[in-house]
Design a protein around this motif. Structure first.
Motif, PDB file in Angstrom:
ATOM      1  N   GLN A  10      -6.247  30.444  19.973  1.00 35.07           N
ATOM      2  CA  GLN A  10      -7.029  31.675  20.039  1.00 35.07           C
ATOM      3  C   GLN A  10      -6.769  32.598  18.861  1.00 35.07           C
ATOM      4  OE1 GLN A  10      -5.709  33.335  23.690  1.00 35.07           O
ATOM      5  NE2 GLN A  10      -6.940  31.960  24.922  1.00 35.07           N
ATOM      6  N   VAL A  11      -5.902  32.249  17.972  1.00 35.81           N
ATOM      7  CA  VAL A  11      -5.500  33.013  16.794  1.00 35.81           C
ATOM      8  C   VAL A  11      -5.211  34.463  17.190  1.00 35.81           C
ATOM      9  CG1 VAL A  11      -6.030  33.591  14.406  1.00 35.81           C
ATOM     10  CG2 VAL A  11      -6.803  31.442  15.332  1.00 35.81           C
ATOM     11  N   ALA A  12      -6.104  35.399  16.908  1.00 32.51           N
ATOM     12  CA  ALA A  12      -5.832  36.823  17.139  1.00 32.51           C
ATOM     13  C   ALA A  12      -5.791  37.188  18.622  1.00 32.51           C
ATOM     14  CB  ALA A  12      -6.876  37.676  16.441  1.00 32.51           C
ATOM     15  N   ALA A  13      -6.410  36.400  19.481  1.00 31.00           N
ATOM     16  CA  ALA A  13      -6.452  36.727  20.909  1.00 31.00           C
ATOM     17  C   ALA A  13      -5.259  36.166  21.673  1.00 31.00           C
ATOM     18  CB  ALA A  13      -7.744  36.193  21.519  1.00 31.00           C
ATOM     19  N   SER A  14      -4.368  35.435  21.021  1.00 32.23           N
ATOM     20  CA  SER A  14      -3.272  34.806  21.753  1.00 32.23           C
ATOM     21  C   SER A  14      -2.293  35.814  22.342  1.00 32.23           C
ATOM     22  CB  SER A  14      -2.539  33.794  20.877  1.00 32.23           C
ATOM     23  OG  SER A  14      -2.005  34.433  19.745  1.00 32.23           O
ATOM     24  N   LEU A  15      -1.915  36.865  21.597  1.00 35.71           N
ATOM     25  CA  LEU A  15      -0.975  37.849  22.141  1.00 35.71           C
ATOM     26  C   LEU A  15      -1.570  38.633  23.307  1.00 35.71           C
ATOM     27  CD1 LEU A  15       0.954  39.130  19.018  1.00 35.71           C
ATOM     28  CD2 LEU A  15       1.748  37.599  20.806  1.00 35.71           C
ATOM     29  N   PRO A  16      -2.817  39.123  23.230  1.00 32.21           N
ATOM     30  CA  PRO A  16      -3.384  39.773  24.412  1.00 32.21           C
ATOM     31  C   PRO A  16      -3.497  38.828  25.613  1.00 32.21           C
ATOM     32  CG  PRO A  16      -4.653  40.360  22.484  1.00 32.21           C
ATOM     33  CD  PRO A  16      -3.663  39.301  22.064  1.00 32.21           C
ATOM     34  N   SER A  17      -3.804  37.567  25.372  1.00 33.04           N
ATOM     35  CA  SER A  17      -3.874  36.590  26.475  1.00 33.04           C
ATOM     36  C   SER A  17      -2.517  36.388  27.122  1.00 33.04           C
ATOM     37  CB  SER A  17      -4.376  35.235  25.976  1.00 33.04           C
ATOM     38  OG  SER A  17      -5.745  35.251  25.802  1.00 33.04           O
ATOM     39  N   VAL A  18      -1.474  36.291  26.303  1.00 32.06           N
ATOM     40  CA  VAL A  18      -0.127  36.122  26.826  1.00 32.06           C
ATOM     41  C   VAL A  18       0.294  37.362  27.608  1.00 32.06           C
ATOM     42  CG1 VAL A  18       2.298  36.014  26.141  1.00 32.06           C
ATOM     43  CG2 VAL A  18       0.664  34.423  25.177  1.00 32.06           C
ATOM     44  N   MET A  19      -0.029  38.544  27.082  1.00 30.71           N
ATOM     45  CA  MET A  19       0.311  39.780  27.793  1.00 30.71           C
ATOM     46  C   MET A  19      -0.365  39.822  29.163  1.00 30.71           C
ATOM     47  SD  MET A  19       2.428  41.647  26.154  1.00 30.71           S
ATOM     48  CE  MET A  19       2.209  43.183  27.007  1.00 30.71           C
ATOM     49  N   HIS A  20      -1.631  39.454  29.214  1.00 34.98           N
ATOM     50  CA  HIS A  20      -2.355  39.444  30.487  1.00 34.98           C
ATOM     51  C   HIS A  20      -1.710  38.461  31.469  1.00 34.98           C
ATOM     52  CE1 HIS A  20      -5.555  39.382  33.412  1.00 34.98           C
ATOM     53  NE2 HIS A  20      -5.603  38.072  33.283  1.00 34.98           N
ATOM     54  N   GLU A  21      -1.437  37.269  31.001  1.00 37.55           N
ATOM     55  CA  GLU A  21      -0.826  36.264  31.869  1.00 37.55           C
ATOM     56  C   GLU A  21       0.571  36.690  32.332  1.00 37.55           C
ATOM     57  OE1 GLU A  21      -0.275  31.549  32.378  1.00 37.55           O
ATOM     58  OE2 GLU A  21      -1.955  32.462  31.338  1.00 37.55           O
ATOM     59  N   ALA A  22       1.342  37.274  31.447  1.00 32.56           N
ATOM     60  CA  ALA A  22       2.687  37.734  31.809  1.00 32.56           C
ATOM     61  C   ALA A  22       2.630  38.823  32.881  1.00 32.56           C
ATOM     62  CB  ALA A  22       3.421  38.236  30.574  1.00 32.56           C
ATOM     63  N   TRP A  23       1.704  39.769  32.745  1.00 33.43           N
ATOM     64  CA  TRP A  23       1.579  40.843  33.744  1.00 33.43           C
ATOM     65  C   TRP A  23       1.093  40.289  35.075  1.00 33.43           C
ATOM     66  CZ3 TRP A  23       3.651  45.430  33.683  1.00 33.43           C
ATOM     67  CH2 TRP A  23       3.947  46.029  32.476  1.00 33.43           C
ATOM     68  N   THR A  24       0.093  39.400  35.056  1.00 34.22           N
ATOM     69  CA  THR A  24      -0.475  38.906  36.314  1.00 34.22           C
ATOM     70  C   THR A  24       0.457  37.944  37.043  1.00 34.22           C
ATOM     71  OG1 THR A  24      -1.698  37.165  35.152  1.00 34.22           O
ATOM     72  CG2 THR A  24      -2.865  39.226  35.589  1.00 34.22           C
ATOM     73  N   THR A  25       1.358  37.279  36.328  1.00 34.59           N
ATOM     74  CA  THR A  25       2.290  36.354  36.981  1.00 34.59           C
ATOM     75  C   THR A  25       3.632  36.997  37.299  1.00 34.59           C
ATOM     76  OG1 THR A  25       3.075  35.502  34.857  1.00 34.59           O
ATOM     77  CG2 THR A  25       1.230  34.320  35.918  1.00 34.59           C
ATOM     78  N   GLY A  26       3.812  38.276  36.921  1.00 28.82           N
ATOM     79  CA  GLY A  26       5.043  38.975  37.245  1.00 28.82           C
ATOM     80  C   GLY A  26       6.216  38.680  36.331  1.00 28.82           C
ATOM     81  N   ARG A  27       5.961  38.160  35.142  1.00 29.77           N
ATOM     82  CA  ARG A  27       7.052  37.849  34.210  1.00 29.77           C
ATOM     83  C   ARG A  27       7.432  39.042  33.344  1.00 29.77           C
ATOM     84  NH1 ARG A  27       6.395  31.969  31.667  1.00 29.77           N
ATOM     85  NH2 ARG A  27       8.469  32.550  30.976  1.00 29.77           N
ATOM     86  N   VAL A  28       6.627  40.108  33.383  1.00 29.12           N
ATOM     87  CA  VAL A  28       6.905  41.332  32.646  1.00 29.12           C
ATOM     88  C   VAL A  28       7.094  42.444  33.668  1.00 29.12           C
ATOM     89  CG1 VAL A  28       5.944  43.016  31.034  1.00 29.12           C
ATOM     90  CG2 VAL A  28       5.567  40.599  30.667  1.00 29.12           C
ATOM     91  N   HIS A  29       8.086  43.286  33.437  1.00 32.76           N
ATOM     92  CA  HIS A  29       8.375  44.365  34.382  1.00 32.76           C
ATOM     93  C   HIS A  29       8.382  45.708  33.654  1.00 32.76           C
ATOM     94  CE1 HIS A  29       9.365  41.313  37.294  1.00 32.76           C
ATOM     95  NE2 HIS A  29      10.147  40.746  36.391  1.00 32.76           N
TER      96      HIS A  29
END
Length: 52
Positions: A10-29
């Motif tokens: 996803q080149v430029a969209a990879s970090l926002p995608s990871v942030m979304h996945e991390a928040w929705t799966t509870g890996r970020v607090h």
């Protein structure tokens, strides 16, 4: 986290995608530091540290 396996390059969209996945799966607090790294074409590498 690795979103490449499920979503492809996803080149430029990879970090926002990871942030979304991390928040929705509870890996970020809330209130905890977060370290992000990303790559791009060629030998480009970037990173940042998000502090609360």
């Amino acid at each position: 986290m690795d979103v490449y396996r499920h979503r492809g390059n996803q080149v430029a969209a990879s970090l926002p995608s990871v942030m979304h996945e991390a928040w929705t799966t509870g890996r970020v607090h809330v209130g905890k530091p977060l370290m992000l790294f990303g790559t791009a074409a060629g030998l480009t590498l970037g990173g940042m540290l998000l502090l609360p």
